[in-house]
Structures are given as structure tokens and as C-alpha cells.
Design a protein around this motif. Structure first.
Motif, PDB file in Angstrom:
ATOM      1  N   GLN A 164     -14.218  10.218   9.262  1.00  0.00           N
ATOM      2  CA  GLN A 164     -13.324   9.045   8.952  1.00  0.00           C
ATOM      3  C   GLN A 164     -12.150   9.771   7.802  1.00  0.00           C
ATOM      4  O   GLN A 164     -11.482   9.249   7.345  1.00  0.00           O
ATOM      5  N   ASP A 165     -12.283  11.171   7.563  1.00  0.00           N
ATOM      6  CA  ASP A 165     -11.320  11.550   6.847  1.00  0.00           C
ATOM      7  C   ASP A 165     -10.150  12.044   7.264  1.00  0.00           C
ATOM      8  O   ASP A 165      -9.661  13.199   7.681  1.00  0.00           O
ATOM      9  N   ASN A 166      -9.244  10.856   7.802  1.00  0.00           N
ATOM     10  CA  ASN A 166      -7.902  11.176   8.217  1.00  0.00           C
ATOM     11  C   ASN A 166      -6.861  10.792   7.363  1.00  0.00           C
ATOM     12  O   ASN A 166      -7.272  10.224   6.016  1.00  0.00           O
ATOM     13  N   GLU A 207       0.863  -1.002   0.111  1.00  0.00           N
ATOM     14  CA  GLU A 207       0.076  -0.135  -0.009  1.00  0.00           C
ATOM     15  C   GLU A 207       0.929   1.077   0.047  1.00  0.00           C
ATOM     16  O   GLU A 207       0.649   2.236  -0.738  1.00  0.00           O
ATOM     17  N   ARG A 219      -4.535   8.404   7.171  1.00  0.00           N
ATOM     18  CA  ARG A 219      -4.346   7.161   6.924  1.00  0.00           C
ATOM     19  C   ARG A 219      -5.470   6.506   6.037  1.00  0.00           C
ATOM     20  O   ARG A 219      -5.383   5.689   4.971  1.00  0.00           O
ATOM     21  N   ASN A 220      -6.694   6.929   6.152  1.00  0.00           N
ATOM     22  CA  ASN A 220      -7.866   6.570   5.180  1.00  0.00           C
ATOM     23  C   ASN A 220      -7.640   7.180   3.822  1.00  0.00           C
ATOM     24  O   ASN A 220      -8.125   6.459   2.788  1.00  0.00           O
ATOM     25  N   TYR A 277      -6.003  13.765  -2.583  1.00  0.00           N
ATOM     26  CA  TYR A 277      -7.541  13.193  -2.238  1.00  0.00           C
ATOM     27  C   TYR A 277      -8.568  14.166  -2.552  1.00  0.00           C
ATOM     28  O   TYR A 277      -9.649  13.873  -3.223  1.00  0.00           O
ATOM     29  N   LYS A 291      -5.108   7.793   2.301  1.00  0.00           N
ATOM     30  CA  LYS A 291      -3.852   6.899   1.573  1.00  0.00           C
ATOM     31  C   LYS A 291      -4.287   5.741   0.925  1.00  0.00           C
ATOM     32  O   LYS A 291      -4.290   5.373   0.231  1.00  0.00           O
ATOM     33  N   HIS A 292      -5.381   5.117   1.837  1.00  0.00           N
ATOM     34  CA  HIS A 292      -5.947   4.047   1.457  1.00  0.00           C
ATOM     35  C   HIS A 292      -6.880   4.301   0.103  1.00  0.00           C
ATOM     36  O   HIS A 292      -6.612   3.265  -0.590  1.00  0.00           O
ATOM     37  N   LYS A 293      -7.294   5.169   0.024  1.00  0.00           N
ATOM     38  CA  LYS A 293      -8.372   5.486  -1.052  1.00  0.00           C
ATOM     39  C   LYS A 293      -7.476   5.912  -2.256  1.00  0.00           C
ATOM     40  O   LYS A 293      -7.772   5.577  -3.274  1.00  0.00           O
ATOM     41  N   LEU A 342     -14.536  10.012   1.747  1.00  0.00           N
ATOM     42  CA  LEU A 342     -14.737   9.474   2.873  1.00  0.00           C
ATOM     43  C   LEU A 342     -15.840   9.765   3.825  1.00  0.00           C
ATOM     44  O   LEU A 342     -16.273  11.097   3.817  1.00  0.00           O
TER      45      LEU A 342
END
Length: 86
Positions: A60-62, A7, A64-65, A44, A67-69, A56
Motif C-alpha cells: 500500500q506504500d504508494n 487534501e 497517493r497513500n 513520509y 500523501k493521504h497519511k 502503510l
């Protein structure tokens, strides 16, 4: 290769491709002094604004999330057989 390492490489590729997308679209460009977190947030938000990824959920808009998106987004953009594509 571990999922976390994979990732991280996908996020690096997303930032590289995203920088080209931002410049081509005329939305600005990353400066060498910009931190990774700032780049992730900017890319993002641009992709959400352009409707290329779903936003998000609230709360949940941090980073880490985000980056996952970005990792999911770039994985879908990669051609079949690309080393980063699972």
C-alpha cells in the motif's frame, strides 16, 4: 471545497511544515529541484522512522497513500480554527 482539493492543500502544508521539521531535526532539507513525489516519500519515511505516523501496509506504500497519511498528520497538528482543519 472538495475533499480532493482540501487534501491537496493539506499535503502542501505538510511539505512546508515537514521541511522545517527535517531541517530542525538535522535530517537534511529539500532542494528546489526536488520533485513533489520525492519530497512526499522523504517526509513520509522520516515521520515513520520517528514514530510520528504509522507505516502503510506492505503493498500500500504508494505516493497517493503517502500523501493521504501526510494530510492526516498535518491535520492533527493544526490548531483549532485553522482554515484547513475540518
Amino acid at each position: 471545497m472538495s475533499r480532493e482539493k482540501e487534501e491537496a492543500e493539506l499535503v502542501r502544508e505538510a511539505l512546508r511544515v515537514g521541511a522545517l521539521y527535517m531541517k530542525k531535526r538535522g535530517a537534511g532539507e529539500f532542494e528546489p529541484t526536488d520533485g513533489a513525489g520525492a519530497k512526499v516519500r522523504a517526509l513520509y519515511r522520516l515521520l515513520v522512522h520517528d514514530g510520528l505516523i504509522q507505516p502503510l501496509a506492505k503493498g500500500q506504500d504508494n505516493e497517493r497513500n503517502m500523501k493521504h497519511k501526510l494530510a492526516l498528520w498535518i491535520e492533527r497538528q493544526l490548531p483549532e480554527g485553522h482554515p484547513l482543519k475540518t
